[in-house]
Design a protein around this motif. Structure first.
Motif, mmCIF file in Angstrom:
data_model
loop_
_atom_site.group_PDB
_atom_site.id
_atom_site.type_symbol
_atom_site.label_atom_id
_atom_site.label_comp_id
_atom_site.label_asym_id
_atom_site.label_seq_id
_atom_site.Cartn_x
_atom_site.Cartn_y
_atom_site.Cartn_z
ATOM 1 N N GLU B 52 0.852 -1.185 0.000
ATOM 2 C CA GLU B 52 0.000 0.000 0.000
ATOM 3 C C GLU B 52 0.890 1.237 0.000
ATOM 4 N N ALA B 53 0.553 2.218 -0.806
ATOM 5 C CA ALA B 53 1.427 3.385 -0.964
ATOM 6 C C ALA B 53 1.542 4.203 0.314
ATOM 7 N N TYR B 54 0.531 4.130 1.184
ATOM 8 C CA TYR B 54 0.572 4.949 2.402
ATOM 9 C C TYR B 54 1.483 4.334 3.467
ATOM 10 N N LYS B 55 1.885 3.089 3.250
ATOM 11 C CA LYS B 55 2.758 2.422 4.215
ATOM 12 C C LYS B 55 4.225 2.657 3.837
ATOM 13 N N GLN B 56 4.976 3.143 4.796
ATOM 14 C CA GLN B 56 6.398 3.365 4.525
ATOM 15 C C GLN B 56 7.193 2.074 4.609
ATOM 16 N N GLN B 57 6.704 1.143 5.423
ATOM 17 C CA GLN B 57 7.436 -0.105 5.596
ATOM 18 C C GLN B 57 7.300 -0.962 4.355
ATOM 19 N N ASN B 58 8.434 -1.526 3.919
ATOM 20 C CA ASN B 58 8.436 -2.389 2.748
ATOM 21 C C ASN B 58 7.780 -3.730 3.072
ATOM 22 N N ALA B 59 6.947 -4.214 2.128
ATOM 23 C CA ALA B 59 6.284 -5.499 2.328
ATOM 24 C C ALA B 59 7.274 -6.654 2.155
ATOM 25 N N THR B 60 7.042 -7.716 2.900
ATOM 26 C CA THR B 60 7.835 -8.940 2.761
ATOM 27 C C THR B 60 6.899 -10.138 2.828
ATOM 28 N N GLU B 61 7.227 -11.156 2.065
ATOM 29 C CA GLU B 61 6.509 -12.433 2.071
ATOM 30 C C GLU B 61 7.552 -13.528 1.918
ATOM 31 N N ASN B 62 7.984 -14.072 3.040
ATOM 32 C CA ASN B 62 8.985 -15.153 3.030
ATOM 33 C C ASN B 62 10.238 -14.699 2.275
ATOM 34 N N ARG B 63 10.570 -15.323 1.155
ATOM 35 C CA ARG B 63 11.803 -14.990 0.430
ATOM 36 C C ARG B 63 11.643 -13.762 -0.472
ATOM 37 N N PHE B 64 10.444 -13.225 -0.534
ATOM 38 C CA PHE B 64 10.161 -12.097 -1.424
ATOM 39 C C PHE B 64 10.028 -10.815 -0.608
ATOM 40 N N SER B 65 10.686 -9.776 -1.061
ATOM 41 C CA SER B 65 10.552 -8.481 -0.405
ATOM 42 C C SER B 65 10.614 -7.390 -1.469
ATOM 43 N N VAL B 66 10.101 -6.223 -1.101
ATOM 44 C CA VAL B 66 10.120 -5.111 -2.045
ATOM 45 C C VAL B 66 10.917 -3.959 -1.477
ATOM 46 N N ASN B 67 11.395 -3.132 -2.394
ATOM 47 C CA ASN B 67 11.997 -1.853 -2.035
ATOM 48 C C ASN B 67 11.114 -0.776 -2.658
ATOM 49 N N PHE B 68 10.265 -0.189 -1.841
ATOM 50 C CA PHE B 68 9.298 0.793 -2.305
ATOM 51 C C PHE B 68 9.841 2.188 -2.020
ATOM 52 N N GLN B 69 10.071 2.936 -3.073
ATOM 53 C CA GLN B 69 10.555 4.304 -2.963
ATOM 54 C C GLN B 69 9.493 5.213 -3.581
ATOM 55 N N LYS B 70 8.619 5.760 -2.738
ATOM 56 C CA LYS B 70 7.461 6.482 -3.258
ATOM 57 C C LYS B 70 7.870 7.741 -4.022
ATOM 58 N N ALA B 71 8.816 8.481 -3.486
ATOM 59 C CA ALA B 71 9.221 9.727 -4.142
ATOM 60 C C ALA B 71 9.837 9.446 -5.514
ATOM 61 N N ALA B 72 10.569 8.373 -5.607
ATOM 62 C CA ALA B 72 11.211 7.996 -6.876
ATOM 63 C C ALA B 72 10.272 7.192 -7.764
#
Lengths: 115, 116
Positions: B52-72
């Motif tokens: 979710e864009a309003y969440k600053q924390q990056n989502a993780t699911e087991n071996r999968f994770s994201v690097n969410f950079q909203k400004a970029a």
């Protein structure tokens, strides 16, 4: 149990024919969608229904007509099939405004080949 | 209009290694969701992870994770300890939060190969 199911999985037909693809979801969702995936794997929305009401209708030829008899079913009827209609068609469903169920879950796809 | 760009048509990773798939998007909205879907040869579209864009924390699911950079406007997927079963097309997708149903806008996909 299958969450979103589509029939048939494969459909081969001649140009000019009329065909239907059926979709059913047993997730209790209130919204269903049709997406088209072309030969280059690009996915694009076609239609969406919420509680049997059409709410999204992208620029799709009027040969394509979705029908939703109830909120668990969304069928896609295609008239006068053309070669360019060959693609994989995906049905999806979601529950609006109920995270994380507002995530869209996809059916297995129907590969349509028009000869 | 919103657009999603995946600049890597193909990527390759060795089993047990880590790989990062890139995704950028363009939107003028502030409330939206981002997703990664996986499409193996079976053609089934499988949800991998959601942010979710309003969440600053990056989502993780087991071996999968994201690097969410909203400004970029960047949303990359990291797969750790890659397995042969991870081989698939990966699609990044954007969905606007509208309060009603809204469409997914997909990128063009990245084909991931996993080698021994």
């Amino acid at each position: 149990d299958t969450a979103v199911s589509q029939t048939p999985k494969y459909l081969v037909t001649q140009m000019g024919n009329d065909k239907s693809i059926k979709c059913e979801q047993n997730l209790g969702h209130d919204t269903m969608y049709w997406y088209k995936q072309d030969s280059k794997k690009f996915l694009k929305i076609m239609f969406s229904y919420n509680n049997k009401e059409l709410i999204i209708n992208e620029t799709v030829p009027n040969r394509f007509s979705p029908k939703s008899p109830d909120k668990a079913h969304l069928n896609l009827h295609i008239n006068s099939l053309e070669l360019g209609d060959s693609a994989v068609y995906f049905c999806a469903s979601s529950q609006v405004n109920l995270a994380p169920r507002d995530t869209q879950y996809f059916g297995p796809g129907t590969r349509l080949t028009v000869l | 209009a919103q657009t999603v760009t995946q600049s890597q048509p193909e990527m390759s990773v060795q089993e047990a290694e880590t790989v990062t798939l890139s995704c950028t998007y363009d939107t003028s909205e502030s409330d939206y969701y981002l997703f990664w879907y996986k499409q193996p040869p079976s053609r089934q579209m499988i949800l991998v992870i959601r942010q979710e864009a309003y969440k600053q924390q990056n989502a993780t699911e087991n071996r999968f994770s994201v690097n969410f950079q909203k400004a970029a406007k960047s949303f990359s997927l990291k797969i750790s300890d890659s397995q042969l079963g991870d081989a698939a097309m990966y699609f990044c997708a954007y969905r606007l939060y509208t309060g009603t149903a809204s469409k997914l806008t997909f990128g063009t996909g990245t084909r991931l190969q996993v080698t021994l």
